[in-house]
Structures are given as structure tokens and as C-alpha cells.
Design a protein around this motif. Structure first.
Motif, PDB file in Angstrom:
ATOM      1  N   ARG A   1       5.186   1.151  -9.916  1.00 11.51           N
ATOM      2  CA  ARG A   1       4.782   1.488 -11.287  1.00 11.51           C
ATOM      3  C   ARG A   1       3.397   2.124 -11.296  1.00 11.51           C
ATOM      4  NH1 ARG A   1       5.231  -1.353 -16.353  1.00 11.51           N
ATOM      5  NH2 ARG A   1       3.952  -0.216 -17.813  1.00 11.51           N
ATOM      6  N   LEU A   2       2.481   1.600 -10.489  1.00 11.08           N
ATOM      7  CA  LEU A   2       1.122   2.138 -10.439  1.00 11.08           C
ATOM      8  C   LEU A   2       1.130   3.601  -9.999  1.00 11.08           C
ATOM      9  CD1 LEU A   2      -1.945   1.793 -10.660  1.00 11.08           C
ATOM     10  CD2 LEU A   2      -1.916   0.786  -8.360  1.00 11.08           C
ATOM     11  N   ILE A   3       1.813   3.940  -8.910  1.00 16.02           N
ATOM     12  CA  ILE A   3       1.799   5.326  -8.444  1.00 16.02           C
ATOM     13  C   ILE A   3       2.569   6.223  -9.395  1.00 16.02           C
ATOM     14  CG2 ILE A   3       3.729   5.061  -6.805  1.00 16.02           C
ATOM     15  CD1 ILE A   3       0.623   7.370  -6.474  1.00 16.02           C
TER      16      ILE A   3
ATOM     17  N   ALA B   1      -3.858  12.198   0.036  1.00 18.07           N
ATOM     18  CA  ALA B   1      -4.211  12.643  -1.307  1.00 18.07           C
ATOM     19  C   ALA B   1      -4.430  11.473  -2.257  1.00 18.07           C
ATOM     20  CB  ALA B   1      -3.115  13.551  -1.856  1.00 18.07           C
ATOM     21  N   VAL B   2      -3.698  10.376  -2.051  1.00 21.37           N
ATOM     22  CA  VAL B   2      -3.793   9.240  -2.955  1.00 21.37           C
ATOM     23  C   VAL B   2      -3.441   7.963  -2.205  1.00 21.37           C
ATOM     24  CG1 VAL B   2      -1.413   9.532  -3.807  1.00 21.37           C
ATOM     25  CG2 VAL B   2      -3.084   8.334  -5.228  1.00 21.37           C
ATOM     26  N   LEU B   3      -4.148   6.894  -2.554  1.00 26.53           N
ATOM     27  CA  LEU B   3      -3.848   5.563  -2.035  1.00 26.53           C
ATOM     28  C   LEU B   3      -3.819   4.604  -3.212  1.00 26.53           C
ATOM     29  CD1 LEU B   3      -6.330   5.443   0.984  1.00 26.53           C
ATOM     30  CD2 LEU B   3      -3.833   5.512   1.168  1.00 26.53           C
TER      31      LEU B   3
ATOM     32  N   LEU C   1       0.857  -1.179   0.000  1.00 27.04           N
ATOM     33  CA  LEU C   1       0.000   0.000   0.000  1.00 27.04           C
ATOM     34  C   LEU C   1       0.891   1.225   0.000  1.00 27.04           C
ATOM     35  CD1 LEU C   1      -2.838   1.425   0.540  1.00 27.04           C
ATOM     36  CD2 LEU C   1      -2.154   1.374   2.937  1.00 27.04           C
ATOM     37  N   PHE C   2       0.618   2.158  -0.903  1.00 24.34           N
ATOM     38  CA  PHE C   2       1.294   3.449  -0.881  1.00 24.34           C
ATOM     39  C   PHE C   2       0.265   4.510  -0.532  1.00 24.34           C
ATOM     40  CE2 PHE C   2       2.126   7.530  -2.826  1.00 24.34           C
ATOM     41  CZ  PHE C   2       3.350   7.835  -2.265  1.00 24.34           C
ATOM     42  N   SER C   3       0.621   5.367   0.419  1.00 21.75           N
ATOM     43  CA  SER C   3      -0.239   6.463   0.838  1.00 21.75           C
ATOM     44  C   SER C   3       0.511   7.766   0.606  1.00 21.75           C
ATOM     45  CB  SER C   3      -0.581   6.312   2.323  1.00 21.75           C
ATOM     46  OG  SER C   3      -1.289   7.439   2.783  1.00 21.75           O
TER      47      SER C   3
END
Length: 155
Positions: free
Chosen positions: A121-123, A102-104, A39-41
Motif C-alpha cells: 500500500r505504501l509504494i 529510485a525508491v526505497l 523492504l521494497f526497492s
């Protein structure tokens, strides 16, 4: 805008003007076949650029009407390039304060290395290809638009 989950690994895609939930995103990518979930926050920080940059008081995100289409395209490309079992991405629009999420983005894969690579790659692709722009408001009263170069991606 929230895209309905379809067949395959893309479980949640959304642009929202309400607070984001890491629990919702993690639940969306929950998969018994996954050995690694990343998970990237992304949060609003109190400065621009490197540490010591201009103090930021708030941000406002705007999305082009086609941003949801671009978000789906990015998600599909990541799902095709990596052995993704589940994927989710949500981005805020509207006014955000320092500390707000702002984004997850989250990715589940059979192995952790693949999950880390796919999530990065997704973010990275989301930031580069989805026409979402931010207006930074600085402590000295200045404002600056960031990401306006992505206008070409909207066309």
C-alpha cells in the motif's frame, strides 16, 4: 528534503538527490516489537513497459515543491490503516542510470502478512499520490515524461 521523525511509527521520509541506502532504511524501521519487516526497492530498469519494451538509457526524476507534504500524508494514511510499528520511505530526484535505486520503502509490523500488505500500500500510494515525475530517455534519443497526471495531486 528530509522530514524529521515525529512521534509514532513514521521514522524516515525523504526526497534526495543522492544515492539511497537500503541499510539506512532498514535501520530506520528496526523495531523489537516487529516480527515482520518488508523492504521494497525500486530500481531503474533498461526498458519501458513489459519485457521487450523500448530500451531506456536513463531517467530523471523531478518533484513538486509539495511532494514532501504528500509523502507524509501517504505515510500517515498507511500507518493509520495498518498496525505499523515503523515505516520509512525515500525517493531519489535528479538523474539516475540503469541499475540505480529510485525508491526505497519499508514497513515493520508485528506479523509478516500485515507488513507485506502495508508495504504494498505504501509504494502503490506513493507512486499514485506523491507528485514525482520521471523523464525517460530512450536509446533512440526520444524522451518521455511519466506520471505528469499526478500534477492534480500537487494542487
Amino acid at each position: 528534503m528530509t522530514a524529521a521523525p515525529g512521534p509514532g511509527p513514521i521514522r524516515l521520509l525523504a526526497l534526495r538527490d543522492t544515492p539511497l541506502s537500503a541499510d539506512e532504511v532498514l535501520a530506520a524501521v528496526g523495531d523489537d516489537t516487529a516480527g515482520g519487516t518488508v523492504l521494497f526497492s525500486g530500481t531503474v530498469r533498461d526498458h519501458d513497459g513489459p519485457p521487450g519494451g523500448a530500451p531506456v538509457t536513463s531517467l530523471a526524476y523531478s518533484a513538486h515543491p509539495t511532494a514532501d507534504v504528500a509523502l507524509r500524508r501517504v505515510a500517515e494514511q498507511v500507518a493509520a490503516a495498518f498496525p505499523v510499528t515503523a515505516l520509512a520511505a525515500v525517493h531519489r530526484v535528479g538523474d539516475l542510470r540503469v541499475g540505480d535505486t529510485a525508491v526505497l520503502v519499508a514497513v515493520a509490523c508485528a506479523h509478516r502478512a500485515e507488513a507485506f500488505d502495508a508495504c504494498r500500500r505504501l509504494i502503490d500510494d506513493l507512486k499514485r499520490e506523491v507528485p514525482i515525475w520521471k523523464r525517460q530517455r530512450f536509446a533512440d534519443g526520444r524522451e518521455e515524461w511519466v506520471g505528469a497526471g499526478a500534477c492534480a495531486a500537487a494542487g
